[in-house]
Every structure is written in C-alpha cells, then in structure tokens.
Scaffold this motif. Structure first.
Motif, PDB file in Angstrom:
ATOM      1  N   LYS A 136     -27.118 151.046  20.275  1.00 50.08           N
ATOM      2  CA  LYS A 136     -25.930 151.894  20.385  1.00 50.08           C
ATOM      3  C   LYS A 136     -26.132 152.963  21.450  1.00 50.08           C
ATOM      4  O   LYS A 136     -27.194 153.575  21.556  1.00 50.08           O
ATOM      5  N   PHE A 137     -25.068 153.185  22.240  1.00 47.09           N
ATOM      6  CA  PHE A 137     -25.019 154.290  23.197  1.00 47.09           C
ATOM      7  C   PHE A 137     -23.778 155.104  22.887  1.00 47.09           C
ATOM      8  O   PHE A 137     -22.704 154.545  22.663  1.00 47.09           O
ATOM      9  N   ASP A 138     -23.936 156.416  22.879  1.00 46.89           N
ATOM     10  CA  ASP A 138     -22.840 157.278  22.445  1.00 46.89           C
ATOM     11  C   ASP A 138     -21.697 157.375  23.443  1.00 46.89           C
ATOM     12  O   ASP A 138     -20.605 157.822  23.090  1.00 46.89           O
ATOM     13  N   SER A 139     -21.949 156.974  24.697  1.00 45.44           N
ATOM     14  CA  SER A 139     -20.915 157.073  25.730  1.00 45.44           C
ATOM     15  C   SER A 139     -21.222 156.086  26.841  1.00 45.44           C
ATOM     16  O   SER A 139     -22.329 155.533  26.928  1.00 45.44           O
ATOM     17  N   LEU A 140     -20.229 155.905  27.695  1.00 44.89           N
ATOM     18  CA  LEU A 140     -20.423 155.053  28.871  1.00 44.89           C
ATOM     19  C   LEU A 140     -21.478 155.652  29.790  1.00 44.89           C
ATOM     20  O   LEU A 140     -22.310 154.933  30.371  1.00 44.89           O
ATOM     21  N   ASP A 141     -21.480 156.965  29.897  1.00 43.09           N
ATOM     22  CA  ASP A 141     -22.460 157.639  30.739  1.00 43.09           C
ATOM     23  C   ASP A 141     -23.879 157.415  30.213  1.00 43.09           C
ATOM     24  O   ASP A 141     -24.815 157.180  30.993  1.00 43.09           O
ATOM     25  N   LYS A 157     -30.055 142.519  24.226  1.00 44.06           N
ATOM     26  CA  LYS A 157     -29.465 143.178  23.055  1.00 44.06           C
ATOM     27  C   LYS A 157     -27.936 143.076  23.074  1.00 44.06           C
ATOM     28  O   LYS A 157     -27.321 142.794  24.117  1.00 44.06           O
ATOM     29  N   ILE A 158     -27.355 143.340  21.936  1.00 42.49           N
ATOM     30  CA  ILE A 158     -25.907 143.522  21.845  1.00 42.49           C
ATOM     31  C   ILE A 158     -25.645 145.011  21.990  1.00 42.49           C
ATOM     32  O   ILE A 158     -26.052 145.809  21.127  1.00 42.49           O
ATOM     33  N   VAL A 159     -25.018 145.390  23.080  1.00 44.36           N
ATOM     34  CA  VAL A 159     -24.727 146.801  23.345  1.00 44.36           C
ATOM     35  C   VAL A 159     -23.468 147.211  22.592  1.00 44.36           C
ATOM     36  O   VAL A 159     -22.445 146.505  22.627  1.00 44.36           O
ATOM     37  N   TYR A 160     -23.536 148.344  21.924  1.00 46.16           N
ATOM     38  CA  TYR A 160     -22.365 148.902  21.226  1.00 46.16           C
ATOM     39  C   TYR A 160     -22.093 150.314  21.736  1.00 46.16           C
ATOM     40  O   TYR A 160     -23.001 151.151  21.785  1.00 46.16           O
ATOM     41  N   VAL A 161     -20.823 150.581  22.128  1.00 48.00           N
ATOM     42  CA  VAL A 161     -20.410 151.909  22.575  1.00 48.00           C
ATOM     43  C   VAL A 161     -19.161 152.305  21.780  1.00 48.00           C
ATOM     44  O   VAL A 161     -18.168 151.568  21.774  1.00 48.00           O
ATOM     45  N   PRO A 162     -19.170 153.451  21.123  1.00 46.61           N
ATOM     46  CA  PRO A 162     -17.980 153.885  20.387  1.00 46.61           C
ATOM     47  C   PRO A 162     -16.966 154.572  21.303  1.00 46.61           C
ATOM     48  O   PRO A 162     -17.315 155.114  22.351  1.00 46.61           O
ATOM     49  N   PHE A 191     -21.496 142.636  24.392  1.00 47.04           N
ATOM     50  CA  PHE A 191     -21.002 144.015  24.374  1.00 47.04           C
ATOM     51  C   PHE A 191     -19.946 144.163  23.289  1.00 47.04           C
ATOM     52  O   PHE A 191     -19.049 143.329  23.159  1.00 47.04           O
ATOM     53  N   LEU A 192     -20.046 145.251  22.535  1.00 44.93           N
ATOM     54  CA  LEU A 192     -19.030 145.607  21.546  1.00 44.93           C
ATOM     55  C   LEU A 192     -18.610 147.054  21.762  1.00 44.93           C
ATOM     56  O   LEU A 192     -19.430 147.892  22.153  1.00 44.93           O
TER      57      LEU A 192
END
Length: 480
Positions: free
Chosen positions: A139-144, A157-162, A196-197
């Motif tokens: 998980k990454f908290d932002s696109l940045d 990995k499966i990347v997840y960004v909220p 990507f999710l």
C-alpha cells in the motif's frame, strides 16, 4: 503593432479570454433575440423533451460501452431520435479507436483473513494470467508516495493506492481521484508491479459499488491488470493491512484490447438562415460505461442538447446561425470522439462561434464561465442576465473550457463556455451500476435545457463573433 499597457483587470481578462485586435467592435445581442431567449428559457422550464429522450436512450439501448453491440444500437437510436425531433440535417462522422472488452473480474483476500472483495476492471487494463494471479499487496498512501518508492518494494506486488474524495458542488476532488486511477497503473507497471488496485474515485462511502474508469495505458504491451475496489471493500482491505501481517490477494480479471473498432459521432443540425456555415456547437457523449445505464453519464447531456436544439427549431423563424448538436463517440476511454471531431474540423474553428458540452450529470446549472475575446464580454453578460433568474451565476474572471469532448475544439481555438452543474452527489453514481434513470430529477434536467436553449439561441443571433480563431485561447488555462 505594440499593445497598449493593460490594467490589472484587463490583463486578467485577457489571460482568461485571449487577446483581440484593438480594432474589433463589441459583440452584442439584439434585444429581440434577448426577448426570444427569455421565452425559450421559460418554455424549456416546463418542457419534458429532455427527460423523454434520456428515458428512451436508457430504456431502449441501456448501457453503451464503446465498441460493444450496444454502440451501434446507440448510434442508430441517435440518428432516429434527431430525425424524430425534426432536425434538418442528420449525419455521422467516423471515429476509430482500440476495442477494449470487459468479460469478468474477481478478487479475494487469500491470507491472512480469507474473504471476497468487490471490484471492477479499469479501461485498458490487461487480463491476469489464466487462473488468476496471487501476490502480496503493498500500500502507498498517495500517488506521490508510489512515485518515490523503491522499485524493489513494488516488483511482483499488487500495488494499492487509496483515494478519499469528498462531495463538492463543483466536483473538485475528482482531479485527485482520476489522477490516481489514470496515472497509478502506469507508474506501477513501470516499476514492475504485478497489478494495481485503487480505492474507487467516488464519494459513496456506504455503497458497495465500485467505480470503473479509464487508465493511462495506451500500448497493450505496457498494461498490467488494474481495477477499482468499492469504497467499503477498500476500507476493509486497509483494516486487514493494518494488522501488520503480509496480505495476499488473488485477482482473476478477464479483459483486454481485442483490435480496432470504427464507431461514429452522430450530429444533428438546425440550419441557420443567414449564416448556415457558422455553428453554435453543443452536445454530450453517447457512450457510457457498462455497469449502469449511462443516465447521468452522459445520457442526460445528449438529451439536454437535443432538447435545446428542438426548442430552437420550433421557433417561428430559423436562427441566423446553425445549431449543431453532437453526440460524441467513446468519450469514456479517452475523448476519442472529441479528438476526432477537433481534428476533422480544425480548419473550421473560426466558424465555430461558441460551444460547450454537457457532461457532469443532470443537476441544476449554477455557474457559467467563458473563454471569449474581450469585445464579446458584453454579449456574455447579456446571456448571463437571461439565465440568472433560473439560478446561474456568471463568474467573469474564470475561463470556460467547453466541456469534455468540446474541450478539444476549444484547444484548437473555439470560444467556449463552461456551464457547471451541481455535482454534489454526482460521484456517488459516476461510473457505477447505480448510474440509472432514477437519479435524474426532471425539473433539474429542464433547467439545464433552459440554459442551453437560451445561450445557444443568443449566440446564434449575436452581432459579431466571440473570438474563435486558430489557437485563440491556448493560454487561458481552461480545464473541465
């Protein structure tokens, strides 16, 4: 000729509207046309044509995914509807684009707490391998934060960004949400991610309906599986991640580009009696995403423009200029219809007197902005006075962009308005299975028609132009 020094106000207006020659005379709208526009406005407020049109489209065609079998049915419907409404000229212009198809999608947490997740594949997503893929989530908290990450932590990995959009009348948080949806998969792919999710770009916090939409993939070789989780499912995934144990997901997504497809923009015209070669351009996009029936996105826009044109056609006398209504092809997957139209009509940009597209649902219009030459500001103020009684504020220091597809013609130099609808709840339904006819309030839709009919007629009758010319507004900073 050297330009005279501008005052601060004049400079700001010039930036927003494009500069014009000092020899230009003011554009004005005759009082007779103003009176007729007021009558159009009042008639439209009681007219149900637009609602009947969108009811017909969503019932008789339903979802209209670009390139699907319903795409052709929608075009045939639009041609027939223009003719039924009495338009003088009805024709199509071809639009070719990649054909992306959704077939199925499934996701589940396989560890540490096994359970299913609700999601939708995103446009131009790749398929997972047959049988699906299983990988750890990061998980990454932002696109940045994703952009700054060590690729070694992303690879495989499966990347997840909220995303966390809040409701706004002008829909301003969508810029953030769509940036994650469009750009996130591309960044993750370049870093070697398996998939990507994102937490859906939407505002329906309590609805388990994911929001689809397009990604930034343009070459299938670069694409990875990409999908949007419903907001509650994304929140559930985050709670599982917060337990501090490795979390593995299984994704099984069947979708992808299967070739090229040729569709079409469908155009109807009310021919002008004095300057038929000059057009006022309005419209909406005919395609929709597949989960819902495309009522607010963008059956409403097509219906608003069609109904406005019909009201003008029903006047005792023809407008001086042509009213051109465009039902654009495949807006959802990258403005394909708008870009094709702009490319084909770039040489006629000076003949596109003024234009805008409706593509933000069916809520009441509450704000008008404009990108026109300074000498046409008085005419815009005349339009503003006609639509102010039905709740529309004119903001003179903000540019207009022309709406989604017609933004492409604005980039070529067409003078443009932006007519902002109340989008407070728009992103509750946008790109979801809940985009259905029951979300449209007939009275609100009629108010939109009143605005479009009044402004279109006044622009068609104006003495003078609004500044359309090649590259006339390239520095105005407008966006929609």
């Amino acid at each position: 000729m050297r330009r005279p020094t501008l005052t601060l106000l004049a400079a700001s207006l010039a930036l927003a509207t494009g500069l014009a020659s000092a020899t230009d005379t003011a554009t004005t709208i005759p009082q007779a046309a103003v009176k007729t526009a007021e009558q159009l406005r009042d008639k439209a407020m009681k007219d149900n044509t637009a609602y009947a049109v969108v009811e017909s489209l969503t019932t008789e065609v339903g979802p209209r995914m670009a390139g699907s079998p319903a795409d052709l049915r929608a075009r045939e419907w639009a041609v027939a509807k223009f003719k039924e409404l009495g338009y003088d000229k009805v024709y199509t212009e071809t639009v070719t684009y990649p054909l992306w198809e959704r077939r199925s999608e499934h996701a589940e947490i396989v560890g540490p707490f096994a359970q299913p997740l609700t999601l939708l594949a995103l446009g131009y997503s790749a398929a997972t391998p047959k049988g699906g893929l299983t990988a750890e989530v990061v998980k990454f908290d932002s696109l940045d934060a994703l952009q700054k990450a060590d690729p070694a932590k992303v690879k495989g990995k499966i990347v997840y960004v909220p995303t966390h959009m809040k409701p706004h009348k002008d829909g301003s948080d969508y810029g953030m949400g769509s940036a994650v949806r469009v750009g996130g998969p591309v960044i993750a792919s370049k870093m070697g991610a398996a998939a990507f999710l994102l937490r859906s770009a939407g505002t329906d916090e309590h609805s388990r309906t994911p929001h689809t939409g397009v990604t930034g993939f343009r070459d299938p070789k670069d694409a990875i599986p990409a999908a949007a989780l419903s907001l509650p499912d994304a929140d559930q995934l985050e709670r599982v991640l917060a337990r501090g144990k490795p979390v593995k997901l299984k994704l099984d997504i069947d979708c992808g580009i299967t070739g090229m497809y040729t569709g079409a923009n469908v155009i109807g015209e009310i021919t002008g009696k004095t300057h038929p070669e000059q057009v006022v351009a309005i419209g909406g996009h005919l395609d929709s995403w597949d989960p819902g029936t495309g009522a607010i996105d963008d059956g409403a826009g097509v219906a608003i423009a069609m109904a406005a044109g019909k009201l003008i056609k029903d006047l005792p006398q023809r407008p001086d200029r042509t009213i051109r209504v465009i039902a654009f092809a495949n807006e959802e997957m990258g403005l394909w219809g708008g870009r094709a139209y702009a490319d084909q009509h770039a040489g006629d940009v000076a003949k596109h007197v003024l234009g805008t597209e409706s593509d933000f649902g069916a809520g009441k219009i509450w704000r008008m902005t404009a990108s026109v030459k300074p000498e046409a500001r008085g005419a815009i103020e005349q339009i503003a006075k006609v639509i102010q009684p039905i709740g529309v504020e004119y903001v003179a220091d903000k540019p207009g962009g022309g709406g989604s597809d017609l933004s492409q013609m604005h980039l070529k130099g067409m003078a443009a308005l932006t007519l902002t609808q109340d989008g407070t709840d728009y992103f509750d339904y946008h790109h979801t299975a809940n985009d259905t006819l029951d979300k449209i309030k007939p009275a609100d839709l009629a108010q939109n028609v009143a605005v479009y009919a009044a402004f279109s007629y006044m622009a068609a009758q104006a003495n003078g132009d609004f500044g359309s010319a090649p590259d006339a507004f390239k520095n105005d900073g407008a966006s929609d």
